[in-house]
Structures are given as C-alpha cells and as structure tokens.
Design a protein around this motif. Structure first.
Motif, mmCIF file in Angstrom:
data_model
loop_
_atom_site.group_PDB
_atom_site.id
_atom_site.type_symbol
_atom_site.label_atom_id
_atom_site.label_comp_id
_atom_site.label_asym_id
_atom_site.label_seq_id
_atom_site.Cartn_x
_atom_site.Cartn_y
_atom_site.Cartn_z
ATOM 1 N N PRO A 76 0.918 -1.070 0.036
ATOM 2 C CA PRO A 76 -0.017 0.129 -0.004
ATOM 3 C C PRO A 76 0.887 1.229 -0.066
ATOM 4 C CG PRO A 76 -0.067 -0.942 2.322
ATOM 5 C CD PRO A 76 0.687 -2.006 1.156
ATOM 6 N N PRO A 77 0.360 2.264 -0.498
ATOM 7 C CA PRO A 77 1.242 3.432 -0.549
ATOM 8 C C PRO A 77 1.489 4.022 0.874
ATOM 9 C CG PRO A 77 -1.024 4.048 -1.210
ATOM 10 C CD PRO A 77 -0.808 2.570 -1.212
ATOM 11 N N LEU A 78 2.583 4.838 1.011
ATOM 12 C CA LEU A 78 2.616 5.416 2.403
ATOM 13 C C LEU A 78 1.803 6.611 2.327
ATOM 14 C CD1 LEU A 78 6.712 5.723 2.118
ATOM 15 C CD2 LEU A 78 5.289 3.999 3.567
ATOM 16 N N PRO A 79 1.429 6.953 3.566
ATOM 17 C CA PRO A 79 0.526 7.935 3.785
ATOM 18 C C PRO A 79 1.095 9.326 3.765
ATOM 19 C CG PRO A 79 1.216 6.863 6.153
ATOM 20 C CD PRO A 79 1.697 6.090 4.946
ATOM 21 N N GLU A 80 0.401 10.150 3.219
ATOM 22 C CA GLU A 80 0.912 11.614 2.935
ATOM 23 C C GLU A 80 1.377 12.262 4.423
ATOM 24 O OE1 GLU A 80 1.763 13.475 0.314
ATOM 25 O OE2 GLU A 80 1.525 11.588 -1.029
ATOM 26 N N ALA A 81 2.463 12.781 4.429
ATOM 27 C CA ALA A 81 2.806 13.591 5.550
ATOM 28 C C ALA A 81 2.576 14.937 5.430
ATOM 29 C CB ALA A 81 4.515 13.505 5.619
ATOM 30 N N ASP A 82 2.209 15.811 6.602
ATOM 31 C CA ASP A 82 1.973 16.999 6.690
ATOM 32 C C ASP A 82 3.184 18.006 6.579
ATOM 33 O OD1 ASP A 82 2.564 16.261 8.816
ATOM 34 O OD2 ASP A 82 1.274 17.560 10.331
ATOM 35 N N VAL A 83 3.089 19.011 6.393
ATOM 36 C CA VAL A 83 4.048 20.039 6.227
ATOM 37 C C VAL A 83 5.053 20.105 7.514
ATOM 38 C CG1 VAL A 83 4.814 22.412 5.853
ATOM 39 C CG2 VAL A 83 2.724 21.485 4.647
ATOM 40 N N THR A 84 4.364 20.032 8.629
ATOM 41 C CA THR A 84 5.196 19.881 9.899
ATOM 42 C C THR A 84 6.003 18.782 10.050
ATOM 43 O OG1 THR A 84 3.348 21.110 10.960
ATOM 44 C CG2 THR A 84 4.946 20.307 12.325
ATOM 45 N N THR A 85 5.660 17.708 9.582
ATOM 46 C CA THR A 85 6.519 16.468 9.792
ATOM 47 C C THR A 85 7.614 16.574 8.669
ATOM 48 O OG1 THR A 85 4.446 15.254 10.300
ATOM 49 C CG2 THR A 85 6.414 13.930 9.513
ATOM 50 N N LYS A 86 7.116 17.182 7.340
ATOM 51 C CA LYS A 86 8.536 17.055 6.502
ATOM 52 C C LYS A 86 9.388 18.099 6.836
ATOM 53 C CE LYS A 86 5.472 16.383 2.596
ATOM 54 N NZ LYS A 86 4.651 16.704 1.311
ATOM 55 N N PHE A 87 9.052 19.229 7.377
ATOM 56 C CA PHE A 87 10.186 20.120 8.024
ATOM 57 C C PHE A 87 10.807 19.552 9.115
ATOM 58 C CE2 PHE A 87 8.032 23.810 5.862
ATOM 59 C CZ PHE A 87 9.246 24.196 4.971
ATOM 60 N N ALA A 88 10.064 18.727 10.106
ATOM 61 C CA ALA A 88 10.881 18.270 11.156
ATOM 62 C C ALA A 88 12.020 17.053 10.522
ATOM 63 C CB ALA A 88 9.833 17.219 12.197
#
Length: 169
Positions: A97-109
């Motif tokens: 299954p595809p990975l869940p989309e990460a939000d902007v805060t998680t990407k910056f972290a």
C-alpha cells in the motif's frame, strides 16, 4: 546421609572434622615420585587395550556380521520427476500500500533532523570555519526536529476502547 549409610553397614561413623584437618594439613605436600592417585589396575599404556579384561573370554559376544533389512514391496515403478505447475512456479507479491502523505510540519521536522547534522558534516569536510550560528542551526535543528517528531507520534489511544487491553486470543 552418608554417616547413616555407614552406620547401617556396621562401620564406625566418619569424623568429618578429622578428615578435613588431614586434607588441609597435606595440602602443600608433594606426592612421592611414581605414586599414582588411583589404583594401578586403572593405568593404561598406549600398547594396552582400553577395555578392561573380561573374566571369561567366551562371555564376550562378537558383534553381528550382517543385519536383516526388510524392504517394502513397491507395486510399480517410481516416478521421480517433478511435475511442472505453472501456478506455483513463481510468486509475485502484491503491491504494497502507498505510504500515507506527510503534513508540512512532519516534512520540516525530518528536514531538520537530517539537515542539521548534514550541515555540520559539510562544514567539517570542507574545513570551513564553524561559527556560532552554524552550530545553532545544526544542533538546534536536530534537537528541535527530533522533539517535534516524538511529540507528534501516535499514542495508540484508538486501541484503548478494548477492555482487555488489545489482546486477541
């Protein structure tokens, strides 16, 4: 228990204190040369057999020279060839299954956790002067990104509605 066995045999009971005193007194003494610590009958030289001598040579039976093997009766010729089965020849696993989309805060972290030490490594490898703001961005980015990722972890509260704590038998 050993004293009780000796009393049943009619022998005098063993004085353990005297036996220990004799062992301690003879601790540093060297044995006589040539004196063995076991009976002479148990000494084995390389040319002697390692089996104890039997009292009656006729009592020893030689091992059997042949054995009886019973083979099962086979009603026909055996087919040792593997059957070709096209269905099981190769297994192709299903797509994950595809990975869940990460939000902007998680990407910056994640950018801070990986980018902070990478920034410090680049400065060290290129032998540039490390100033206070580079250390602040590198270490602070790593610590802040890590703290953000840990704080945003799922707590598992959705499994708390089970009274048994989630165990399924």
């Amino acid at each position: 228990m050993a004293d009780a066995d000796r009393e049943d045999e009619g022998a005098a009971p063993l004085d353990e204190d005297a036996a220990w005193a004799a062992l301690v007194a003879g601790y540093d003494e060297e044995p006589e040369p040539g004196a063995g610590s076991w009976p002479e009958a148990e000494n084995v030289t390389p040319d002697q057999p390692k089996t104890p001598p039997a009292e009656d040579p006729a009592a020893i039976t030689p091992p059997p020279t042949r054995s009886i093997v019973i083979h099962p009766v086979i009603s026909g010729p055996r087919d040792y060839e593997v059957e070709d089965d096209d269905e099981d020849a190769h297994y192709v696993p299903p797509e994950p299954p595809p990975l869940p989309e990460a939000d902007v805060t998680t990407k910056f972290a994640w950018l801070a956790v990986l980018g902070g030490p990478l920034l410090l490594l680049v400065y060290v490898l290129l032998q540039l002067d490390i100033t206070w703001w580079v250390i602040l961005v590198g270490v602070g980015g790593f610590v802040g990104g890590f703290a953000t990722l840990v704080a945003r972890m799922r707590t598992g509260d959705e499994d708390d509605d089970r009274p048994d704590g989630g165990a399924v038998v």
